[in-house]
Every structure is written in structure tokens, then in C-alpha cells.
Design a protein around this motif. Structure first.
Motif: not given
Length: 274
Positions: A151, A153, A227, A231-232, A236, A239, A265, A267
Motif C-alpha cells: 500500500d 500513499v 499525510i 498513512t497510519n 500504508a 509515502i 514519520t 514510514k
């Protein structure tokens, strides 16, 4: 994808990036260029060595290549062509110059997270590479083990100038058969109704041959929080955003959104130049 660049200061964070790059390289039969920058003290006026004495330069070079040999023996690099490079330049300029001269398709960089980039990535180096690189930059914050990107974003204002980098984003997502979750972040300063936001996104996506995607709107107090929180909320894996060169990110992605995302983040973040 044929060549991936991994700048390294031999830190744990650079190794986290290398592990991700290795997985991408194996899946695409690509080679990895490991780039170590030597910023030597300017004690003399020798333009080649940066002012360091020849014995000092040789010592730094030998230590760098010894460390390269240890890294290359790591099991996760088995079967991958590794090109080791040592350059006498400042970190960000050396990275950008190497990509221009060697047809690099992707830069993968390690990050320390909230505290910023470790060692060679301290200060404005991350910002400069992300903003000035003409090729995608993937920033990794931790050891991900298996790098899964099912996934993805894509946060944008869905302007006309975002279409070119979005094509690159589609190509990157296809490497992992990932679903792209397109999201428009609505804030008090950039509010749009759901119907207006949905029409903008539908008009944007209509030009692309893509089926594995979703369209979302998300309300938050500012773009960065929106964002990260979106995302969380969907858990996902990655990013994606568009960078806009020297002027920062286009439209609502202005100011320090890129570096804030990189720092705040956990991510991975990948940027594509407009």
C-alpha cells in the motif's frame, strides 16, 4: 531499473537503506553503487585531496575499501553486482554529481528519524538531495526486514505539474504490485468539500492507465499531520510526494514539508521531482 545508488557513512542507518536497496535490486536485476564521501580537512591547497596529505588520503581510502569488503560479504547482498565508489566531495554535491554521470535510477538513503540524518546526512544534506535530485529518492528510517510496499500513499494537490512525477510513481509502485492510495489533505487553510476534492482527483487520474488505486480525502490541522495520520490510518507502507526543486514542494507542499515528513514519520518516504 538498472542502477541504485546507496550513499553510505558506514552507519547502521546507511545499512538499513542498503538492505532495502538489495531487495529492490534482486527483484529488478539491478546493480548497486555504494558511495562513500571523504570530506577531508583543508590543511593544504591540493584540489584533488581536499588539502590532506597523501599518506592521510591513502589511510582514509584503505579504511574505506576495507569496510566495503566487509559490507559486500553480507549474505543479503549475495548475487548482486556491487560497485564501490569513494569520492572527495561534500556529501550532497557528491551524491548529485554521481547520479548525473552514472545513469542512476534510484537513490536510497538512510535516516535517523526525528533527530535528522546521521553523520554525512546531518543538517541540510537531506533537504538538498531530496529537493535537487532529478531522480527518485527513497529515504529509509529503520531496519524493515522484508521491505513490503503493498500500500503506497500518494499525497498531492493533483495539479497539472504533478502528472509527470506521478507517472514515475506508478512505475515504482508496479515494481511491487502495490496499490496507490491517492489522498487530498484538506486543512483549514486549504479546505475543499468532498465533492470538489473527489472531482479534482477523478479528473487527474483519468489520464492514467491504472486500476489498482483508491481516492481519498482526509481532514487535518496541517498538511504534514494529515499525510502522516492518513498513512497510519490505513497502515500504508510507503509515502510518495512530489518535490519541486529549489523552490520546495509545489503548491501546498511548500516550506519544509519534505524534511518534516522524513524526520517525523517512521514510514519510508519516496520523492519524485516535478
Amino acid at each position: 531499473m538498472k542502477r541504485i545508488l546507496v550513499p553510505t557513512d558506514f552507519s547502521a542507518y546507511a545499512e538499513d537503506a542498503l538492505k532495502v536497496a538489495a531487495q529492490i535490486a534482486k527483484n529488478n536485476n539491478a546493480e548497486i553503487a555504494l558511495l562513500h564521501m571523504l570530506e577531508l580537512p583543508g590543511q593544504m591547497s591540493d584540489a584533488t585531496t581536499g588539502g590532506a596529505s597523501i599518506p592521510e588520503v591513502m589511510l582514509f581510502m584503505r579504511k574505506a575499501h576495507e569496510t566495503f569488503e566487509k559490507i559486500k560479504s553480507s549474505p543479503y547482498l549475495d548475487g548482486i553486482v556491487i560497485r564501490e565508489v569513494v569520492q572527495f566531495e561534500k556529501a550532497f554535491s557528491g551524491i548529485l554529481n554521481y547520479t548525473k554521470k552514472n545513469e542512476v535510477d534510484l537513490i536510497v538513503m538512510g535516516s535517523h528519524g526525528v533527530a535528522g540524518m546521521e553523520e554525512i546526512f546531518i543538517g541540510s544534506n537531506t533537504e538538498k538531495v531530496v529537493r535537487l535530485s532529478t531522480i527518485p529518492v527513497l529515504v529509509i528510517k529503520k531496519d524493515h526486514g522484508d521491505f513490503i510496499t503493498s500500500d503506497f500513499v500518494f499525497a498531492s494537490d493533483f495539479s497539472k505539474e504533478s502528472k509527470k512525477p506521478f507517472r514515475k510513481m506508478i512505475e515504482f509502485a508496479a515494481l511491487f504490485n502495490a496499490r496507490i492510495n491517492l489522498v487530498m489533505i484538506c486543512t483549514p487553510n486549504s479546505f475543499k468539500t468532498t465533492s470538489v476534492a473527489t472531482k479534482i482527483m477523478n479528473d487527474f487520474i483519468a489520464e492514467f492507465d491504472i486500476s489498482n488505486y483508491t481516492l481519498q480525502t482526509y481532514n487535518d490541522s496541517n498538511i504534514e499531520k494529515g499525510i502522516i495520520n492518513f498513512t497510519n490510518s490505513i497502515n500504508a507502507d510507503l509515502i510518495g510526494i512530489c518535490s519541486h526543486g529549489r523552490t520546495g514542494l509545489a503548491h501546498f507542499f511548500n516550506g519544509s514539508i519534505t524534511e518534516d515528513l522524513v524526520n517525523h514519520t517512521v514510514k519510508p518516504v519516496i520523492t519524485f521531482k516535478i
